[in-house]
Write a protein that holds these residues in place. Structure first.
Motif, short mmCIF file in Angstrom:
data_model
loop_
_atom_site.label_atom_id
_atom_site.label_comp_id
_atom_site.label_asym_id
_atom_site.label_seq_id
_atom_site.Cartn_x
_atom_site.Cartn_y
_atom_site.Cartn_z
N LEU A 174 0.85 -1.19 0.00
CA LEU A 174 0.00 0.00 0.00
C LEU A 174 0.88 1.24 0.00
N HIS A 175 0.47 2.27 -0.76
CA HIS A 175 1.28 3.46 -0.92
C HIS A 175 0.42 4.70 -1.05
N ARG A 176 0.97 5.82 -0.60
CA ARG A 176 0.40 7.15 -0.84
C ARG A 176 1.36 7.89 -1.76
N MET A 177 0.87 8.41 -2.86
CA MET A 177 1.73 9.07 -3.83
C MET A 177 1.24 10.48 -4.12
N SER A 178 2.20 11.39 -4.23
CA SER A 178 1.92 12.77 -4.63
C SER A 178 2.29 12.93 -6.10
N LEU A 179 1.38 13.53 -6.88
CA LEU A 179 1.59 13.67 -8.31
C LEU A 179 1.99 15.10 -8.67
N ALA A 180 2.62 15.23 -9.82
CA ALA A 180 3.09 16.53 -10.28
C ALA A 180 1.95 17.51 -10.53
N ASP A 181 0.74 17.03 -10.75
CA ASP A 181 -0.40 17.92 -10.99
C ASP A 181 -1.11 18.33 -9.70
N GLY A 182 -0.51 17.98 -8.55
CA GLY A 182 -1.06 18.38 -7.26
C GLY A 182 -1.96 17.37 -6.59
N ARG A 183 -2.35 16.34 -7.30
CA ARG A 183 -3.21 15.31 -6.70
C ARG A 183 -2.40 14.37 -5.81
N GLU A 184 -3.10 13.74 -4.87
CA GLU A 184 -2.54 12.64 -4.11
C GLU A 184 -3.40 11.42 -4.35
N VAL A 185 -2.75 10.26 -4.44
CA VAL A 185 -3.47 9.03 -4.76
C VAL A 185 -3.07 7.93 -3.80
N PHE A 186 -3.97 6.96 -3.69
CA PHE A 186 -3.74 5.75 -2.91
C PHE A 186 -3.50 4.61 -3.89
N VAL A 187 -2.46 3.83 -3.67
CA VAL A 187 -2.06 2.79 -4.61
C VAL A 187 -1.93 1.46 -3.90
N LYS A 188 -2.53 0.45 -4.50
CA LYS A 188 -2.27 -0.94 -4.13
C LYS A 188 -1.42 -1.56 -5.23
N ALA A 189 -0.42 -2.32 -4.84
CA ALA A 189 0.47 -2.92 -5.83
C ALA A 189 0.79 -4.35 -5.45
N ALA A 190 0.78 -5.23 -6.44
CA ALA A 190 1.11 -6.64 -6.24
C ALA A 190 2.28 -7.02 -7.13
N ALA A 191 3.06 -7.99 -6.69
CA ALA A 191 4.22 -8.41 -7.46
C ALA A 191 3.82 -9.17 -8.72
N ALA A 192 2.65 -9.80 -8.70
CA ALA A 192 2.21 -10.58 -9.85
C ALA A 192 0.70 -10.46 -9.97
N ASP A 193 0.18 -10.82 -11.12
CA ASP A 193 -1.26 -10.76 -11.37
C ASP A 193 -1.96 -11.88 -10.62
N GLY A 194 -2.81 -11.49 -9.64
CA GLY A 194 -3.61 -12.49 -8.95
C GLY A 194 -5.08 -12.37 -9.28
#
Length: 286
Positions: free
Chosen positions: A30-50
């Motif tokens: 799980l991650h919180r990311m700040s974007l260059a356009d000013g938005r912040e997003v929440f990201v889920k990421a997996a190592a492989a397609d489940g």
């Protein structure tokens, strides 16, 4: 797994300025990311397609089809390894927001209802597969065959023989335990309190196991581990979309599936509550 900065930037077409790691959940990060356009997003990421994120994205978009006030966040991007949602700041749950949530949930369940139980995509609850086979017949048998029986098999190593027989009795008597017939509703499907995000004066639902099901299931799941201002939520819901007589007696029946899921995921620590729910479901019909 490292935060997928470049991958998310490619999905959104915007440079990622900052990544904050928020830990793990099940088999993803799980991650919180700040974007260059000013938005912040929440990201889920997996190592492989489940298949998890495809199901989650499909579920959120399908729930949103209920109308402009559906209590779900927008899916900003999704692929086989990543899910991106807006970052939504959490706030303390308030009574007025709880009442709005009850009305929003009632509208979700009753507006633009599906024509069958199940869903046209492969389902997951946490990272366990859900059988979403579409069925235009009655809910009781669908629930028994697609939810209770498969997870009883998964939970079996952590249950005694008498426990298994008890749940099998619920399955055998499902028609008399299920209450009055209900048409399919758009369900969140995993609506415990941790999947309710209080933000912006309302509540949004996240991490769905969405499918067409019985609307009492979502309400029972809200009660399973306790939810803030639950009685206000339920009262507002019942005012907007009155529930069938005896619905409180059927809460245990609807909680039996998620409890079996917990036994399958976490072992015997959930055995006692599962047995209690099975007994309560049977007792409600006597």
């Amino acid at each position: 797994m490292a935060a997928p900065r470049e991958h998310v930037a490619g999905l959104l077409g915007v440079r990622v300025e900052h990544v904050g790691d928020l830990g793990t959940s099940h088999s993803w990060t799980l991650h919180r990311m700040s974007l260059a356009d000013g938005r912040e997003v929440f990201v889920k990421a997996a190592a492989a397609d489940g298949g998890f994120f495809a199901a989650e994205a499909a579920g959120l978009r399908w729930l949103a089809e209920a109308g402009p006030h559906a209590p779900v966040p927008e899916v900003l991007a999704a692929d086989e390894r990543t899910l991106v949602l807006p970052w939504l700041p959490a706030e303390p749950p308030a009574p007025r927001a709880a009442e709005r949530f009850g009305r929003d949930l009632a509208a979700l369940h009753t507006a633009s209802a599906p024509t069958a139980y199940g869903a046209p995509w492969d389902g997951y609850i946490a990272d366990l597969p859900l059988d979403n086979t579409l069925d235009g017949g009655g809910w009781p048998r669908w629930y028994a065959e697609r939810r209770l029986a498969p997870f009883l098999r998964r939970a079996r190593p952590h249950l005694s023989a008498s426990d298994v027989r008890l749940v099998e009795r619920v399955i055998d008597r499902i028609e008399e335990l299920a209450g009055p017939p209900e048409p399919p509703s758009r369900l969140h499907g995993d609506l415990w309190s941790g999947n309710v995000l209080w933000t912006g004066g309302r509540a949004l639902v996240i991490d769905p196991a969405a499918h067409g099901g019985h609307r009492e299931t979502d309400l029972a799941m809200l009660a399973l581990f306790g939810a803030p201002h639950l009685e206000r939520v339920l009262a507002a819901y019942d005012e907007a979309a009155p529930l069938a007589d005896g619905w409180r007696r059927r809460v245990a029946l609807h909680q039996l599936h998620p409890l079996l899921v917990h036994v399958a995921l976490f072992g015997a620590s959930y055995r006692a509550r599962t047995v209690e729910a099975a007994r309560a479901a049977l007792a409600a019909a006597s």
